[in-house]
Design an enzyme around this catalytic site. Sequence first.
Site, short mmCIF file in Angstrom:
data_model
loop_
_atom_site.label_atom_id
_atom_site.label_comp_id
_atom_site.label_asym_id
_atom_site.label_seq_id
_atom_site.Cartn_x
_atom_site.Cartn_y
_atom_site.Cartn_z
N GLU A 1 0.46 -1.68 0.10
CA GLU A 1 -0.45 -0.05 -0.21
C GLU A 1 0.52 1.41 0.25
O GLU A 1 2.07 1.19 0.90
CB GLU A 1 -0.89 0.50 0.88
N CYS B 1 -0.24 6.11 10.04
CA CYS B 1 0.86 5.05 10.68
C CYS B 1 0.46 3.95 11.08
O CYS B 1 -0.19 3.83 12.22
CB CYS B 1 1.87 6.29 11.52
#
Length: 376
Positions: free
Chosen positions: A113, A368
């Site tokens: 990704e 994150c």
Amino acid sequence: MSDSERTSLPLVFDEPRGRKKPPRHLADLAPDERTAYAKELGLPGFRAKQLSTHYFSRLVDDPDQMTDLPAGQRAELVAGLLPGLMTPLRTMEADRGTTRKTLWRLFDGALVESVLMRYPDRATMCVSSQAGCGMACPFCATGQGGLQRNMSTAEIVEQVVAGARSLARGEVPGGPGRVSNVVFMGMGEPLANYKAVLGAVRRLTDPAPDGLGMSARGVTVSTVGLVPRMRQLADEGIPVTLALSLHAPDDELRNELVPINTRFSVAETVEAAWNYAKVTKRRVSIEYAMMRGINDQAWRADLLGDVLRGYGDWGWVHVNLIPLNPTPGSKWTASDPADEREFVRRLEAKAIPTTVRDTRGREIDGACGQLAATEA
């Protein structure tokens, strides 16, 4: 932290052997290597420069638009130097379309990704450097998935070029634009795939049309603390920003949160970060995911400040606190805002510049620690 919360995955530094390599691509090669490779394919060497211009400067992905190439040779040229590397499977959007997470299938079926984040004054591309990750951090979705393989230089670069195309074509709200920053904070431990990541950094920063012509100051390479590679990167002569994922200032806790710490202690890791700043004259970013009741105590803020101040106050370091992003099945949660504010206050009291990261893409698992690359 209970035993059930600790990772049981081993550290993995090398990709599995015997995996088929991605097709060779123009972006894998330095400019002189491209010319030689074109000749190997029986093509005139100058065609490599033309293709570099189309790929890096014009961001063209349609051979029919490459009108300076002979019509009868376009397919051969593109197949030889610009082979397809990645197929977009899905793009998810958040923040009114200004955050876009793309799921890619690589040539061998591996999934990765990337995330494009547009701000009023810049556009940042967060890229993956490995399919999966072998660093086994228990609070990170990528780390809990294990390592499938390293990505090639061109596979890394293609994520940025794809984002640049989206911006140039006005597909992201805000009108046409360009990628100004690249952060190696997607899937994988960048310094465990050192050669390919360094090649990607060079392609990003090579002047156009040999590369994307980005400033090295706009590129950030993160690491959990592979000390020998941190030292090697310092000597490469490319002043990228180094981001160290520290997450704890003491060995006892960091051994659990960041298992590489059992190889390289907090002291060794921070010293390598300080050395990077000393050699490159670039400020290092200390990344610290705030976890409620785990690493967000006031005394740990004091300890972190003392550890960093031990190397002087000449502006070599900055702390970036990250509100923990939820991952499936995780028992950890983000710190209470009051504890977060106190953590910041204590670091600033020790003259450590500190910011709290603006978390983008959380609702699309694009923030994150959330990248897991699943088709579900």
